[in-house]
Enzyme design. Structure first.
Site, PDB file in Angstrom:
ATOM      1  N   ASP A  11      -7.626  11.064 -16.334  1.00  0.00           N
ATOM      2  CA  ASP A  11      -6.819  12.196 -16.793  1.00  0.00           C
ATOM      3  C   ASP A  11      -5.370  11.751 -16.739  1.00  0.00           C
ATOM      4  O   ASP A  11      -4.818  11.527 -15.648  1.00  0.00           O
ATOM      5  CB  ASP A  11      -7.026  13.417 -15.890  1.00  0.00           C
ATOM      6  CG  ASP A  11      -8.406  14.030 -16.058  1.00  0.00           C
ATOM      7  OD1 ASP A  11      -8.946  13.983 -17.183  1.00  0.00           O
ATOM      8  OD2 ASP A  11      -8.947  14.551 -15.070  1.00  0.00           O
ATOM      9  N   ASP A 130     -14.513  22.952 -21.642  1.00  0.00           N
ATOM     10  CA  ASP A 130     -14.056  23.359 -20.311  1.00  0.00           C
ATOM     11  C   ASP A 130     -14.587  24.763 -20.037  1.00  0.00           C
ATOM     12  O   ASP A 130     -14.257  25.707 -20.764  1.00  0.00           O
ATOM     13  CB  ASP A 130     -12.530  23.364 -20.243  1.00  0.00           C
ATOM     14  CG  ASP A 130     -11.932  21.991 -20.512  1.00  0.00           C
ATOM     15  OD1 ASP A 130     -12.629  20.988 -20.254  1.00  0.00           O
ATOM     16  OD2 ASP A 130     -10.778  21.920 -20.974  1.00  0.00           O
TER      17      ASP A 130
END
Length: 252
Positions: A11, A130
């Site tokens: 990330d 998500d």
């Protein structure tokens, strides 16, 4: 039986790898190029690179960092962040990506999935979702988990599959960074409504969590970040332990 895949996740924010808990409280971890080289040497099966603020900041993905990362790995590389049109597929593929992950851009324009699949093949299009449980419903969140779309996650996954996505990455916001195990109820629900290969993300704390994960149908890969970044679980050890429990693994 196909070998299961172990996938570290980078990330990236402002050129650095970061990690938080439940998609919040991000802390600096390391340089993405250094980590990419390390995971390539450790025997990771694939690597995922997310520019996690590209969509929220309404900008294109930082391709200079991506090119540097791609130059260090000889395993499949999936890239996401700021993928809003087919031209963005071309850009990241030219930088060394093998697969393109769509998330917020596809929520705004679902046709992006179909257009990407038609031009590059379904195997190139990864639908990343998500998900957080709100009441009794699994909801889709956008912009790096910042925005509740109000959409039912299972319905969105069905639509994404129908449009031509070739793989799913299921990011459980409820278990992200908690290290208490993958979100097995969510993953079971997804496996019951989709025939696509599923990459599970969020919650890995130890090798036993991966073993439990791979008991579920259609789960082809486990994705994790902090346990690998901080050396809490080493990929060669994890693969050896899973192989000893009859989970098929690619051993380098």
């Amino acid at each position: 039986m196909l070998a299961k895949r172990i996938i570290p996740c980078l990330d990236v924010r402002d050129g650095r790898v970061v990690k938080g808990v439940n998609f919040a409280g991000l802390k600096d971890v390391n340089d993405p190029v250094t980590l990419a080289r390390f995971y390539n040497e450790q025997g990771a099966d694939e690597l995922v690179f997310y520019d996690i603020t590209a969509s929220a900041e309404d900008r294109e993905l930082f391709t200079d960092i991506l090119e540097a990362v791609a130059s260090e790995v000889f395993i499949p590389l999936t890239v996401g962040g700021g993928i809003n049109e087919v031209a963005d597929f071309e850009r990241v593929l030219n930088c060394g990506a093998d697969k393109v992950s769509v998330n917020s851009g596809a929520l705004r324009n679902p046709q992006l999935i179909e257009d990407g699949a038609k031009r590059y093949g379904s195997q190139c299009v990864v639908l990343s979702v998500d998900i957080r449980k709100v009441g009794d419903q699994w909801r889709v969140f956008a912009k790096g988990g910042r925005e509740d779309t109000g959409m039912d996650a299972l319905e969105w996954i069905k639509k994404g599959e129908a449009l031509g996505a070739g793989e799913l990455v299921i990011n459980s916001m409820d278990t992200d960074g908690v290290k208490q195990g993958f979100d097995l109820p969510l993953l079971t629900a997804v496996s019951e409504i989709s025939s696509l290969p599923i990459v599970a993300s969020g919650g890995a704390g130890n090798s036993e969590d991966f073993y439990r994960l791979f008991q579920l149908p259609n789960i082809e890969a486990g994705l994790a970040a902090s346990i690998f970044h901080y050396g809490e679980v080493k990929i060669p050890d994890l693969k050896r332990q899973l192989t000893e429990k009859a989970i098929p693994m690619r051993i380098v």
